[in-house]
Scaffold this active site. Structure first.
Site, PDB file in Angstrom:
ATOM      1  N   ASP A 106       0.817  -1.053   0.045  1.00  0.00           N
ATOM      2  CA  ASP A 106       0.090   0.070   0.147  1.00  0.00           C
ATOM      3  C   ASP A 106       0.806   1.380  -0.008  1.00  0.00           C
ATOM      4  O   ASP A 106       2.023   1.353   0.455  1.00  0.00           O
ATOM      5  CB  ASP A 106      -0.911   0.190   1.227  1.00  0.00           C
ATOM      6  CG  ASP A 106      -2.006  -0.961   1.145  1.00  0.00           C
ATOM      7  OD1 ASP A 106      -1.930  -1.876   0.284  1.00  0.00           O
ATOM      8  OD2 ASP A 106      -2.768  -0.896   1.988  1.00  0.00           O
ATOM      9  N   HIS A 164       3.910  -2.322   3.239  1.00  0.00           N
ATOM     10  CA  HIS A 164       3.681  -0.853   2.505  1.00  0.00           C
ATOM     11  C   HIS A 164       4.862  -0.831   2.030  1.00  0.00           C
ATOM     12  O   HIS A 164       6.070  -1.263   2.339  1.00  0.00           O
ATOM     13  CB  HIS A 164       3.500   0.012   3.604  1.00  0.00           C
ATOM     14  CG  HIS A 164       2.340   0.072   4.209  1.00  0.00           C
ATOM     15  ND1 HIS A 164       1.876  -1.054   5.358  1.00  0.00           N
ATOM     16  CD2 HIS A 164       1.242   0.758   4.189  1.00  0.00           C
ATOM     17  CE1 HIS A 164       0.660  -0.753   5.796  1.00  0.00           C
ATOM     18  NE2 HIS A 164       0.113   0.222   5.017  1.00  0.00           N
TER      19      HIS A 164
END
Ligand code: ZN
Length: 234
Positions: A51, A196
């Protein structure tokens, strides 16, 4: 097939609901059992997701690691970051990974209106479309925060909402060992792992964790596929 996808997404929702302890929705054990029953297959497919990128350094580093091991992943892109780093976005696409929508500015969608939710999704979609000639069809709400209006708006725009089953919490800067142990102790067929590729506040443990997790799990027979391939497989 469509029904199967919907069930799986419901399960993914339930995992998150359980993890943020909203009461009366689902128990972790029920959820876990359901995940197995939906994806009890021989192929041992799992999906790793990233992400908040693209990031000029970390996304590139992660792409190198994925390429080295022939693994595929799904990147949930922030529209504003895509605009700033179009070459990295292009590389994600060219190397066969999936691109998902993580909205344009990473706002908490629970705390806004359907009109703004719609704009956040469509602005990111348009930016990614212009840069890749590809329309996004998976949405990960920022922070995994969603409610009925987020789901309804996403569905009205023909998006499937994707959360996760294993959260590395890499953005909190745990050690590499902590990430590896968490993933490897909990992994099972059908899992979606949250990482992430854009982390603030200094260096990230994520690339070094991936250098261990991907070969370890590959040796155990797991196959790293995109979210779409995972949720559409039987
Ligand atoms: Zn995010």
């Amino acid at each position: 097939m469509r029904r199967c996808v919907s069930v799986f997404l419901l399960i993914i929702f339930s995992v998150r609901i359980a993890s943020i302890t909203v009461s009366g929705v689902s128990s972790a054990s029920e959820t876990e059992k359901s995940v197995y029953s939906s994806h009890d297959n021989e192929s041992r497919k799992i999906a790793i997701t990233f992400d908040d990128g693209p990031h000029p350094r970390y996304t590139a580093e992660i792409l190198d690691i994925l390429a080295e091991h022939g693994a595929h992943a799904t990147f949930f892109i922030i529209g504003d970051n895509a605009k700033n780093y179009p070459d990295i976005l292009s590389r994600i696409q060219k190397e066969g990974h999936e691109i998902g929508n993580h909205t344009y500015l990473h706002r908490n969608l629970q705390k806004t209106t359907p009109d703004i939710i719609r704009k956040q999704i469509l602005d990111a979609e348009q930016t990614i479309l212009e840069l890749t000639d590809q329309r996004t069809k998976l949405l990960r709400p920022p922070g995994g925060l969603y409610d009925q209006k987020v789901c309804d708006t996403a569905r009205s725009l023909d998006y499937e909402v994707i959360l996760w089953t294993i959260d590395t919490k890499d953005w909190t800067h745990p050690t590499v060992d902590e990430i590896v142990e968490k993933v490897e102790a909990n992994i099972k067929t059908g899992d979606i792992i949250l990482c992430h590729d854009f982390i603030g506040g200094g260096s990230t443990p994520t690339p070094d964790a991936l250098r261990r997790i991907i070969p370890d799990l590959t040796r155990e027979g797991y196959e790293f596929v995109t979210v779409s391939e995972l949720i559409h497989s039987k």
